[in-house]
Design an enzyme around this catalytic site. Structure first.
Site, mmCIF file in Angstrom:
data_model
loop_
_atom_site.group_PDB
_atom_site.id
_atom_site.type_symbol
_atom_site.label_atom_id
_atom_site.label_comp_id
_atom_site.label_asym_id
_atom_site.label_seq_id
_atom_site.Cartn_x
_atom_site.Cartn_y
_atom_site.Cartn_z
ATOM 1 N N ASP A 9 49.910 -35.471 -12.683
ATOM 2 C CA ASP A 9 48.494 -35.684 -12.357
ATOM 3 C C ASP A 9 47.912 -36.585 -13.447
ATOM 4 O OD1 ASP A 9 45.745 -35.503 -12.124
ATOM 5 O OD2 ASP A 9 45.707 -33.318 -11.929
ATOM 6 N N ILE A 10 47.450 -37.759 -13.064
ATOM 7 C CA ILE A 10 47.009 -38.744 -14.056
ATOM 8 C C ILE A 10 45.770 -38.271 -14.832
ATOM 9 C CG2 ILE A 10 45.493 -40.172 -12.598
ATOM 10 C CD1 ILE A 10 47.016 -42.622 -13.878
ATOM 11 N N GLY A 31 41.334 -39.029 -2.893
ATOM 12 C CA GLY A 31 42.569 -39.338 -3.614
ATOM 13 C C GLY A 31 42.425 -39.265 -5.127
ATOM 14 N N VAL A 32 43.090 -40.164 -5.804
ATOM 15 C CA VAL A 32 43.089 -40.156 -7.267
ATOM 16 C C VAL A 32 41.690 -40.479 -7.813
ATOM 17 C CG1 VAL A 32 43.914 -42.548 -7.585
ATOM 18 C CG2 VAL A 32 44.448 -40.824 -9.288
ATOM 19 N N ASP A 33 40.946 -41.287 -7.094
ATOM 20 C CA ASP A 33 39.569 -41.646 -7.486
ATOM 21 C C ASP A 33 38.703 -40.376 -7.567
ATOM 22 O OD1 ASP A 33 37.310 -43.140 -7.977
ATOM 23 O OD2 ASP A 33 37.178 -44.030 -5.979
ATOM 24 N N SER A 116 47.008 -48.233 -4.122
ATOM 25 C CA SER A 116 46.981 -48.628 -2.690
ATOM 26 C C SER A 116 47.964 -47.887 -1.782
ATOM 27 C CB SER A 116 47.224 -50.142 -2.497
ATOM 28 O OG SER A 116 46.038 -50.858 -2.723
ATOM 29 N N TYR A 120 45.019 -46.245 1.323
ATOM 30 C CA TYR A 120 45.064 -47.673 1.701
ATOM 31 C C TYR A 120 46.395 -48.114 2.328
ATOM 32 C CZ TYR A 120 40.469 -48.703 -0.410
ATOM 33 O OH TYR A 120 39.125 -48.768 -0.697
HETATM 34 N N1 AR6 Z 1 47.264 -38.293 -10.166
HETATM 35 C C1 AR6 Z 1 48.144 -39.268 -9.844
HETATM 36 N N2 AR6 Z 1 48.268 -39.770 -8.597
HETATM 37 C C2 AR6 Z 1 47.466 -39.257 -7.631
HETATM 38 C C3 AR6 Z 1 46.514 -38.245 -7.880
HETATM 39 C C4 AR6 Z 1 46.423 -37.758 -9.220
HETATM 40 N N3 AR6 Z 1 45.555 -36.793 -9.566
HETATM 41 N N4 AR6 Z 1 45.878 -37.962 -6.714
HETATM 42 C C5 AR6 Z 1 46.408 -38.760 -5.760
HETATM 43 N N5 AR6 Z 1 47.376 -39.543 -6.305
HETATM 44 P P1 AR6 Z 1 44.905 -42.948 -3.201
HETATM 45 P P2 AR6 Z 1 44.572 -45.822 -2.588
HETATM 46 C C6 AR6 Z 1 48.246 -40.551 -5.678
HETATM 47 O O1 AR6 Z 1 44.684 -42.581 -1.784
HETATM 48 O O2 AR6 Z 1 45.676 -45.778 -1.598
HETATM 49 C C7 AR6 Z 1 39.895 -43.411 -2.535
HETATM 50 O O3 AR6 Z 1 39.040 -42.809 -1.592
HETATM 51 C C8 AR6 Z 1 48.411 -40.548 -4.186
HETATM 52 O O4 AR6 Z 1 49.332 -39.520 -3.792
HETATM 53 O O5 AR6 Z 1 44.258 -42.134 -4.258
HETATM 54 O O6 AR6 Z 1 44.522 -46.960 -3.583
HETATM 55 C C9 AR6 Z 1 39.261 -44.619 -3.194
HETATM 56 O O7 AR6 Z 1 37.870 -44.423 -3.421
HETATM 57 C C10 AR6 Z 1 48.997 -41.941 -3.978
HETATM 58 O O8 AR6 Z 1 50.401 -41.944 -4.302
HETATM 59 O O9 AR6 Z 1 44.457 -44.494 -3.510
HETATM 60 C C11 AR6 Z 1 39.517 -45.702 -2.189
HETATM 61 O O10 AR6 Z 1 38.561 -45.664 -1.154
HETATM 62 C C12 AR6 Z 1 48.260 -42.780 -5.028
HETATM 63 O O11 AR6 Z 1 47.695 -41.821 -5.959
HETATM 64 C C13 AR6 Z 1 40.894 -45.352 -1.642
HETATM 65 O O12 AR6 Z 1 41.023 -43.945 -1.836
HETATM 66 C C14 AR6 Z 1 47.134 -43.642 -4.482
HETATM 67 O O13 AR6 Z 1 46.488 -42.949 -3.414
HETATM 68 C C15 AR6 Z 1 41.996 -46.037 -2.409
HETATM 69 O O14 AR6 Z 1 43.209 -45.802 -1.763
#
Ligand code: AR6
Length: 169
Positions: A9-10, A31-33, A116, A120
């Site tokens: 978890d980042i 997601g991560v955001d 992404s 995404y």
């Molecule tokens: N630590 C590390 N990686 C994570 C965590 C975490 N805590 N949580 C999720 N991931 P995503 P995107 C992974 O969807 O595709 C948001 O709504 C996840 O499993 O977070 O760039 C933004 O506001 C995946 O492998 O980002 C944008 O609207 C990776 O992080 C949109 O999502 C990226 O998944 C961006 O989409």
């Protein structure tokens, strides 16, 4: 340089800077955001509001607030839309601009999520190759890829192995 690929978890990461896979509003999301905003606390949103968004492929930095990381580098990745809309170039630009910001601010260690490849929908094997190739252009930095699941980690490990075989230059 060290390049590490881990599962985790980042938001728990103790790198000087962590990267947020944001959207162009920079005002949070899922997601991560969402996880980064929750862990950093509400002051992060206040600073993000003053940045007035960020274009896809660009990057902007804030403080880390309640995170262990001192800084957060926010970058909106491209939405995958079949691959014929400059998605690969924009993803490369995300990694490059985050790494350039780190160099500019004298930050030596940085952690990335898999930009992404979640909401995404960028295909993870292809995203991993772009990430690994770009990260290796910054040999002075310590970089960690923090993958949230084993499938994602395998994609980055395979890309790293391909790079070491000379297949990604
Ligand atoms: N630590 C590390 N990686 C994570 C965590 C975490 N805590 N949580 C999720 N991931 P995503 P995107 C992974 O969807 O595709 C948001 O709504 C996840 O499993 O977070 O760039 C933004 O506001 C995946 O492998 O980002 C944008 O609207 C990776 O992080 C949109 O999502 C990226 O998944 C961006 O989409």
């Amino acid at each position: 340089m060290s390049f590490k690929i881990i599962t985790g978890d980042i938001t728990k990461c103790d790198a000087t800077a962590i990267v947020n896979a944001a959207n162009t509003s920079l005002l949070g999301g899922g997601g991560v955001d969402g996880a980064i905003h929750r862990a950093a606390g509400p002051e992060l949103l206040g600073e993000c509001r003053m940045l007035h968004g960020c274009k896809t492929g660009q990057a902007k930095m804030t403080k880390g607030y309640n995170l262990k990381a001192k800084y957060i580098i926010h970058t909106p990745g491209p939405v995958w839309n079949g691959g014929e809309h400059g998605e690969r170039e924009m993803l490369e630009s995300c990694y490059k601009n985050c790494l350039e910001l780190a160099v500019k601010h004298d930050i030596h260690d940085i952690a990335f999520p898999s930009i992404s490849t979640g909401i995404y929908r960028f295909p993870v094997d292809e995203a991993a190759k772009i990430a690994v190739r770009t990260i290796h252009r910054y040999p002075k930095l310590d970089v960690t890829m923090v993958c949230f699941d084993e499938r994602t980690r395998k994609a980055y490990e395979d890309a790293e192995a391909a790079f070491n075989r000379g297949e990604l230059q």
